[in-house]
Design a protein around this motif. Sequence first.
Motif, short mmCIF file in Angstrom:
data_model
loop_
_atom_site.label_atom_id
_atom_site.label_comp_id
_atom_site.label_asym_id
_atom_site.label_seq_id
_atom_site.Cartn_x
_atom_site.Cartn_y
_atom_site.Cartn_z
N SER A 71 4.93 13.48 -8.59
CA SER A 71 5.68 14.36 -9.48
C SER A 71 6.17 13.63 -10.73
CB SER A 71 6.88 14.97 -8.74
OG SER A 71 7.81 13.96 -8.36
N HIS A 72 6.31 12.31 -10.66
CA HIS A 72 6.79 11.53 -11.80
C HIS A 72 5.68 10.68 -12.43
CE1 HIS A 72 10.54 12.58 -9.78
NE2 HIS A 72 11.19 12.28 -10.89
N ASP A 73 4.46 10.80 -11.89
CA ASP A 73 3.32 10.04 -12.40
C ASP A 73 3.65 8.54 -12.48
OD1 ASP A 73 0.72 9.75 -13.28
OD2 ASP A 73 1.27 9.90 -15.39
N ALA A 74 4.27 8.03 -11.41
CA ALA A 74 4.68 6.62 -11.37
C ALA A 74 3.52 5.73 -10.95
CB ALA A 74 5.85 6.45 -10.40
N GLU A 75 3.67 4.45 -11.21
CA GLU A 75 2.64 3.47 -10.85
C GLU A 75 2.58 3.29 -9.34
OE1 GLU A 75 1.61 -1.32 -11.29
OE2 GLU A 75 3.24 -0.43 -12.46
N ARG A 76 1.38 3.19 -8.81
CA ARG A 76 1.18 2.86 -7.39
C ARG A 76 0.42 1.55 -7.32
NH1 ARG A 76 -1.05 6.65 -2.41
NH2 ARG A 76 -1.21 4.97 -0.87
N LEU A 77 1.01 0.57 -6.69
CA LEU A 77 0.38 -0.74 -6.59
C LEU A 77 -0.70 -0.72 -5.51
CD1 LEU A 77 0.40 -3.72 -7.55
CD2 LEU A 77 2.01 -4.19 -5.70
N ASP A 78 -1.89 -1.11 -5.88
CA ASP A 78 -3.01 -1.12 -4.92
C ASP A 78 -2.87 -2.31 -3.99
OD1 ASP A 78 -5.37 -0.78 -3.59
OD2 ASP A 78 -6.65 -1.48 -5.22
N ILE A 79 -2.73 -2.03 -2.69
CA ILE A 79 -2.59 -3.12 -1.71
C ILE A 79 -3.86 -3.32 -0.90
CG2 ILE A 79 -0.10 -2.84 -1.51
CD1 ILE A 79 -0.64 -1.32 1.13
N GLY A 80 -4.95 -2.68 -1.32
CA GLY A 80 -6.21 -2.83 -0.62
C GLY A 80 -6.41 -1.73 0.41
N LYS A 81 -7.46 -1.84 1.15
CA LYS A 81 -7.85 -0.82 2.12
C LYS A 81 -6.89 -0.80 3.30
CE LYS A 81 -11.80 0.78 4.86
NZ LYS A 81 -13.20 0.49 5.27
N VAL A 82 -6.42 0.39 3.65
CA VAL A 82 -5.55 0.58 4.80
C VAL A 82 -6.26 1.53 5.76
CG1 VAL A 82 -3.33 1.43 5.63
CG2 VAL A 82 -3.47 0.23 3.44
N SER A 83 -6.40 1.12 7.01
CA SER A 83 -7.12 1.92 7.99
C SER A 83 -6.36 3.20 8.32
CB SER A 83 -7.34 1.12 9.27
OG SER A 83 -7.90 1.95 10.28
N ARG A 84 -7.07 4.33 8.36
CA ARG A 84 -6.48 5.60 8.76
C ARG A 84 -6.57 5.78 10.27
NH1 ARG A 84 -5.72 9.03 4.40
NH2 ARG A 84 -6.67 8.36 2.44
N LEU A 85 -7.23 4.85 10.94
CA LEU A 85 -7.41 4.96 12.39
C LEU A 85 -6.62 3.88 13.12
CD1 LEU A 85 -11.27 5.56 12.42
CD2 LEU A 85 -9.47 7.30 12.56
#
Length: 480
Positions: free
Chosen positions: A175-189
């Motif tokens: 909603s605020h279009d803020a920065e998201r720091l990429d921390i690499g791949k995170v498993s969804r499983l």
Amino acid sequence: MDARTETRHIPLCVDLDGTLIAADTLWEGVAIILLRNPLMLFAMLVWAAQGKARLKHEVAARSGRQAADWPYREAVLKRLDRERESGRQVILVTGAAESVALDIAVHTGVFSSVLHSSPEYNLTSHRKRDKLIETFGEGGFDYMGNSRDDVPVFDAARKAIVVAPDAAAEKWRRSHDAERLDIGKVSRLAALKSIRVHQWAKNVLIGVPMVLNHDILQMDAMVNVILAFFAFSFLASAVYVINDLSDLTNDRRHPTKRNRPLASGQMSVPMGLTIALCLLVASLSLTSALPVDFALVLGFYAVATTAYTFVLKRKLLVDVFTLAGLYTVRIVAGSAATDTELSFWLLSFSIFFFLSLALVKRYVELDEYDGRDGHQVPGRGYMAVDFEMVGQAGVSSAFAAALVLALYIHSKEMMEMYTMPWALWPLCPLVLYMLLRIWMLARRRMLHEDPVVFIMRDWRSLLTMAVGASLVLVGALGSP
């Protein structure tokens, strides 16, 4: 003043739990203390009644966690290093206890100062926001965080940097279009990985007594084996989760186990405990539909595997004998579930067969350990110098298993059960082939998983077992 120069004069405030580290210091401390001494639950209830800040302080003082024990987010550390090198003030602002925050600040070496909770004051959410506004003024700081508790701080910051956000933090970011720091791949499983479904292959052993007793076509026996399989699997998975919780420090120092969901922080401690409880309830529900003898065997397994998790796995040689016994218990459980007679020969063969596999598992761990000979392997009772001895014992156990099988084939019981017992003699070299091949792969550093699971996945091992099953079928033709 250009934007870059202005940014250098704006402090970057960084959250700890879930942001700098992929863990929650409070929950992890609680889990460690309770696994060490469950009676501490009563003390924790007293501390919690005095406030969350007091609970954090007391847990931190007793958990024994060191700064190096936490799973740091490398992407966050690299970002903070760049900010610090540019001349920017980087501040750790956390709701964690003082001892935890200061230890981590010293260990990382990137923070110029630290704001933390005290035994009387919990520095989170609105309190954290108010403290930062009081110190730097509204909009006078940038903030890096990850959770619902950080949303009020995001609102007061000049700029927000969101790391691995939960649902509330992610909604705010979008909603605020803020920065998201990429921390690499995170498993969804992560949850699925934590229960190690692939390890359920071991529980196929529950069906061995039914097959050897020639009851495979009996529907009641088949249904009971299926129920027992899942009851055992659910219980074993619950124990795997508890084991990972109890061994977080050692897992994080291991080259491959550090990637496990709990050790890496991809799954939280509360989620892990919830999953373990649900699996335990499911196991007990299935067990209620099976014979009482099976419930007793499953109860013994639960006690033995718990003892292994907390004590026995750290004892020299006791650990591998326990592992071999736990594999064999699955066969005993299958006998109890189907009410079939358990052969002395089958138990003897199983002990030596699984002792060889347990030793190869420990052999691989020792081979991967890069410590010096005089140093004990973390979390184990072995030293690197024990490497060859473990290998010799494992290969000897393989030959002992083949010898017991040969004696069984020539026994009176075999003569009475099979019309063509001579057809089973090739089983001896087949067993040796399977075991010795696994040992050779381990020696070549080509075995990187539980050997029983490897057997269930390896096509050569599966083909060997299929040939062995065919020989048993031929030997049983026409048997009473």
